[in-house]
Design an enzyme around this catalytic site. Structure first.
Site, PDB file in Angstrom:
ATOM      1  N   HIS A 191       5.616  -5.130  -3.111  1.00 45.08           N
ATOM      2  CA  HIS A 191       6.130  -3.861  -4.053  1.00 45.08           C
ATOM      3  C   HIS A 191       6.970  -4.361  -4.866  1.00 45.08           C
ATOM      4  O   HIS A 191       8.218  -4.627  -4.860  1.00 45.08           O
ATOM      5  CB  HIS A 191       6.256  -3.362  -3.216  1.00 45.08           C
ATOM      6  CG  HIS A 191       5.660  -1.994  -2.459  1.00 45.08           C
ATOM      7  ND1 HIS A 191       4.173  -1.906  -3.486  1.00 45.08           N
ATOM      8  CD2 HIS A 191       4.336  -2.462  -1.404  1.00 45.08           C
ATOM      9  CE1 HIS A 191       3.209  -0.913  -2.193  1.00 45.08           C
ATOM     10  NE2 HIS A 191       3.752  -2.131  -1.563  1.00 45.08           N
ATOM     11  N   GLY A 250      17.319  19.197  -1.688  1.00 44.14           N
ATOM     12  CA  GLY A 250      17.137  19.058  -3.053  1.00 44.14           C
ATOM     13  C   GLY A 250      18.559  18.719  -4.697  1.00 44.14           C
ATOM     14  O   GLY A 250      17.782  19.358  -5.176  1.00 44.14           O
ATOM     15  N   THR A 286      29.680  32.558  -7.070  1.00 44.41           N
ATOM     16  CA  THR A 286      30.218  30.741  -5.830  1.00 44.41           C
ATOM     17  C   THR A 286      30.008  31.504  -4.119  1.00 44.41           C
ATOM     18  O   THR A 286      30.143  30.991  -3.115  1.00 44.41           O
ATOM     19  CB  THR A 286      31.236  31.489  -6.316  1.00 44.41           C
ATOM     20  OG1 THR A 286      32.299  32.371  -5.582  1.00 44.41           O
ATOM     21  CG2 THR A 286      32.454  30.025  -7.383  1.00 44.41           C
ATOM     22  N   GLU A 296       8.604  -3.551  -7.019  1.00 43.29           N
ATOM     23  CA  GLU A 296       8.892  -1.999  -7.218  1.00 43.29           C
ATOM     24  C   GLU A 296      10.759  -2.115  -6.974  1.00 43.29           C
ATOM     25  O   GLU A 296      11.700  -1.559  -7.351  1.00 43.29           O
ATOM     26  CB  GLU A 296       8.741  -0.566  -7.623  1.00 43.29           C
ATOM     27  CG  GLU A 296       8.389  -0.117  -6.499  1.00 43.29           C
ATOM     28  CD  GLU A 296       6.483  -0.617  -5.902  1.00 43.29           C
ATOM     29  OE1 GLU A 296       6.686  -1.490  -6.405  1.00 43.29           O
ATOM     30  OE2 GLU A 296       6.287   0.124  -4.778  1.00 43.29           O
ATOM     31  N   ILE A 302      22.554  10.984  -4.524  1.00 41.38           N
ATOM     32  CA  ILE A 302      22.427  10.183  -5.934  1.00 41.38           C
ATOM     33  C   ILE A 302      24.403  10.806  -5.602  1.00 41.38           C
ATOM     34  O   ILE A 302      24.600   9.484  -6.578  1.00 41.38           O
ATOM     35  CB  ILE A 302      22.426  11.058  -6.944  1.00 41.38           C
ATOM     36  CG1 ILE A 302      20.462  11.176  -6.582  1.00 41.38           C
ATOM     37  CG2 ILE A 302      22.494  10.750  -7.564  1.00 41.38           C
ATOM     38  CD1 ILE A 302      20.254   9.639  -7.313  1.00 41.38           C
ATOM     39  N   GLU A 330     -10.717  -0.742   3.285  1.00 46.52           N
ATOM     40  CA  GLU A 330     -10.172   1.241   3.683  1.00 46.52           C
ATOM     41  C   GLU A 330     -12.083   1.875   2.487  1.00 46.52           C
ATOM     42  O   GLU A 330     -12.366   3.270   3.726  1.00 46.52           O
ATOM     43  CB  GLU A 330      -9.330   1.141   2.209  1.00 46.52           C
ATOM     44  CG  GLU A 330      -7.849   0.963   3.327  1.00 46.52           C
ATOM     45  CD  GLU A 330      -6.675   1.117   2.524  1.00 46.52           C
ATOM     46  OE1 GLU A 330      -6.214   1.903   2.926  1.00 46.52           O
ATOM     47  OE2 GLU A 330      -6.595   0.337   1.742  1.00 46.52           O
ATOM     48  N   CYS A 353       0.197  -3.929  -4.477  1.00 45.26           N
ATOM     49  CA  CYS A 353      -0.570  -3.558  -3.618  1.00 45.26           C
ATOM     50  C   CYS A 353      -2.074  -3.729  -3.928  1.00 45.26           C
ATOM     51  O   CYS A 353      -2.766  -3.907  -4.251  1.00 45.26           O
ATOM     52  CB  CYS A 353       0.798  -2.685  -2.982  1.00 45.26           C
ATOM     53  SG  CYS A 353       0.117  -3.449  -0.910  1.00 45.26           S
ATOM     54  N   LEU A 354      -2.444  -1.749  -3.196  1.00 46.96           N
ATOM     55  CA  LEU A 354      -3.420  -1.263  -3.863  1.00 46.96           C
ATOM     56  C   LEU A 354      -3.546  -1.818  -4.765  1.00 46.96           C
ATOM     57  O   LEU A 354      -4.879  -2.535  -5.537  1.00 46.96           O
ATOM     58  CB  LEU A 354      -3.475   0.581  -3.388  1.00 46.96           C
ATOM     59  CG  LEU A 354      -5.088   0.791  -3.253  1.00 46.96           C
ATOM     60  CD1 LEU A 354      -5.355   0.721  -2.652  1.00 46.96           C
ATOM     61  CD2 LEU A 354      -4.160   1.884  -3.453  1.00 46.96           C
TER      62      LEU A 354
HETATM   63  N1  GLN Z   1      -3.664   0.160   1.649  1.00 46.11           N
HETATM   64  C1  GLN Z   1      -3.216  -0.975   1.210  1.00 46.11           C
HETATM   65  C2  GLN Z   1      -3.344  -1.570   2.516  1.00 46.11           C
HETATM   66  O1  GLN Z   1      -2.628  -1.573   2.870  1.00 46.11           O
HETATM   67  C3  GLN Z   1      -2.778  -0.828   0.202  1.00 46.11           C
HETATM   68  C4  GLN Z   1      -1.346  -0.455   0.724  1.00 46.11           C
HETATM   69  C5  GLN Z   1       0.334  -0.526  -0.224  1.00 46.11           C
HETATM   70  O2  GLN Z   1      -0.301  -0.011  -1.418  1.00 46.11           O
HETATM   71  N2  GLN Z   1       1.280  -0.123  -0.174  1.00 46.11           N
HETATM   72  O3  GLN Z   1      -3.495  -3.032   2.017  1.00 46.11           O
END
Ligand code: GLN
Length: 533
Positions: free
Chosen positions: A510, A17, A190, A512, A22, A408, A385-386
């Site tokens: 995603h 860590g 050190t 991000e 980085i 789910e 996503c979710l």
């Molecule tokens: N669990 C949900 C799916 O499999 C969302 C997955 C996620 O958020 N990456 O569709």
């Protein structure tokens, strides 16, 4: 292009860590800013094939490459630091090497030889490294774990041999160590670093460059001299890094120590002068106090580890700084919303909410409640996503379809707004079988999404099994949402947005993963702008 490819191996000692990832990414950044073609690779000693089945609560985010590899989160840092897409070759877990090695053994590829750690496993590791490096001037390899770990021995041996085979003049070894600061005596110690260097030398590796992490002691010449002596590394090849305000300052700190120049010199690279203007501007903005601070709630289910949503955090922060606002991110536990322990009305204090990705049943009802709140109160919402899936269910429930659910939450329900597609059935617990990596998405005209992307066709990275059930999409507009992005082939829903809502966007992918510190993702920018006064 420089020929042959030059290699940099980054190892770590004392404790994990320390920011080896980085450091590797920062050196890559500095070399790329000097016009070099740079690649990064992470070798992990875990016996997993990839990071797909690792628990995010312990291991942090699972990063996804464009070609669908489920990787360690360090790859996210790599991509952000060098603004470059990496592929599945950039992530090598011991399980993958072993699996393929045993398959070769079963296929009779070893001509009756004993198959051994040395040379067979170490050769295989070297082959993966050489393969990943093709076409680059510099290939930087980070070895996971710390020197002395039993598990990573074969990787250390592999990189030692690599230097002999490819020529030590073509390879550099950078060791990252920790220098503890003893507050009572105000001293930097050190000894742990000395021990770690002894361990490294015991494995046959003499580092060329040392990066020392310390809470204190920036540019402490006396310490550098002492370390130089026992490490056998000249003063000018040692950097002491204090805790930085942000990880993005690390390239600039290393640059001050002249580390990249040392790399260029030692590897005889043909490099230009560094261009760090945009990076410097980003760091300046990140440290600036703006007139406005926006407060964002992350409606989370993995709260045990600060790294579980690292790419989401980075995307939010960069979108904020380039829009000249400060941002405060607060974790809200979705399971506490679900149980009622967290009063939904307390969400009022936030300017907006983000519902990130996740798996399994727990806390989903809490996420739906939060999304229902965002819809009813015209509060900016970004669902990843979710977060899209829960957003669509929320919209349906708000309009009276109270039983609306997902595969789910209730696998037996007939009112699954979110379902698994046929090709996903029965694979729920398996690795590498989700809808992974890049898929195209057609952006629909006249939508907020179109305004933000300003493109008709985009490509984004996926990692999920669930999809919007096509049976219900015709009701979306009655529920106050519309489709704003569709997969051009499968017609699967990729993006939804709220109608008559300030900002309510959900993506099946995603975004991000594609956001960069110097170039934030358009959807994150839109989200931040919707909260800006
Ligand atoms: N669990 C949900 C799916 O499999 C969302 C997955 C996620 O958020 N990456 O569709």
């Amino acid at each position: 292009m420089n020929k042959p490819t030059k290699y940099i191996f980054v190892t770590g000692g004392v404790i994990s860590g320390l920011g080896k990832g980085i450091t590797a990414a920062s050196i890559a950044n500095l070399l790329k800013s000097r016009g070099l073609k740079v690649n990064l690779q992470k070798c992990d000693p875990y016996l997993n094939m990839d990071a797909g089945l690792l628990n995010p609560r312990e291991h942090g985010e699972c990063f996804v490459t464009f070609d669908g590899a489920e990787t360690d989160l360090d790859l996210g840092h790599y991509e952000r630091f060098i603004d470059q897409e990496l592929n599945n070759k950039s992530s090598l877990m011991a399980g993958k090497v072993l699996y393929n090695l045993i398959q070769d053994e079963r296929a009779g590829k070893f001509d009756g030889d004993d198959v051994q750690i040395i040379p067979h496993l170490t050769n295989a590791i070297q082959q993966y490294i050489a393969d990943a490096s093709k076409g680059f001037d510099v290939h930087i390899v980070e070895i996971g774990g710390t020197v002395g770990d039993y598990e990573s021995l074969s990787f250390f041996e592999a990189i030692r041999e690599f230097g002999i085979k490819y020529g030590l003049e073509n390879c550099l070894y950078i060791h990252v160590v920790y220098l503890p600061f003893i507050n009572t005596s105000k001293e930097i110690k050190t000894k742990p670093a000395q021990n770690s260097l002894r361990d490294l030398r015991g494995l046959g590796i003499q580092p060329n460059i040392l990066v020392c992490r310390s809470e204190n002691g920036f540019n402490n010449y006396r310490i550098i001299q002492k370390i130089s002596l026992f490490a056998g590394v000249p003063n000018e090849r040692i950097a002491i890094l204090p805790n930085a305000k942000s990880i993005y300052e690390i390239p600039l700190l290393l640059e001050k120590f002249g580390i990249a120049e040392q790399v260029v010199k030692l590897l005889k690279l043909k490099a230009t002068k560094p261009n760090l203007k945009k990076w410097q501007k980003m760091v300046d903005l990140a440290n600036k106090k703006f007139d406005q601070k926006i407060n964002v709630a992350i409606i989370a289910k993995y709260l045990d580890n600060a790294d579980t949503y690292i790419s989401v955090f980075e995307a939010l922060k960069s979108a904020a700084l380039w829009n000249n606002v400060n941002i405060e991110i607060t974790w809200v536990d979705a399971s506490e919303i679900e149980s009622g322990k967290y009063d939904l009305n307390d969400l009022k204090k936030f300017d907006g909410m983000l519902v990130p990705g996740g798996f399994g049943t727990s806390a989903l009802e809490g996420k739906i409640k939060a999304a229902q709140y965002a819809l009813k109160n015209n509060m900016p919402y970004l669902g990843l996503c979710l977060g899209l899936q829960m957003g669509v269910i929320a919209a349906a429930r708000n309009k009276g379809l109270t039983k609306a659910t997902s595969f789910e939450i209730d696998p037996g329900s007939k009112e699954q707004i979110i379902i698994t597609m046929k090709d996903q059935k029965g694979k729920e617990q398996t690795g590498g079988t989700m809808r992974l990596g890049n898929y195209f998405c057609k952006i629909l005209p006249g939508t907020i999404t179109k305004r933000l992307y300003d493109k008709d066709l985009i490509v984004e990275r996926h990692r999920h099994r669930g999809e919007c059930n096509p049976k219900y999409t015709k009701f979306f507009e009655q529920w106050g949402i519309r489709i704003s992005g569709l997969n051009p082939e499968s017609k699967l829903v990729e993006i939804i947005e709220g109608i008559d809502h300030k900002f309510f966007i959900g993506t099946q992918f995603h975004p991000e993963f594609k956001s960069r510190p110097t170039l934030p993702h358009p959807l994150f920018v839109g989200f931040i702008q919707s909260m800006k006064s």
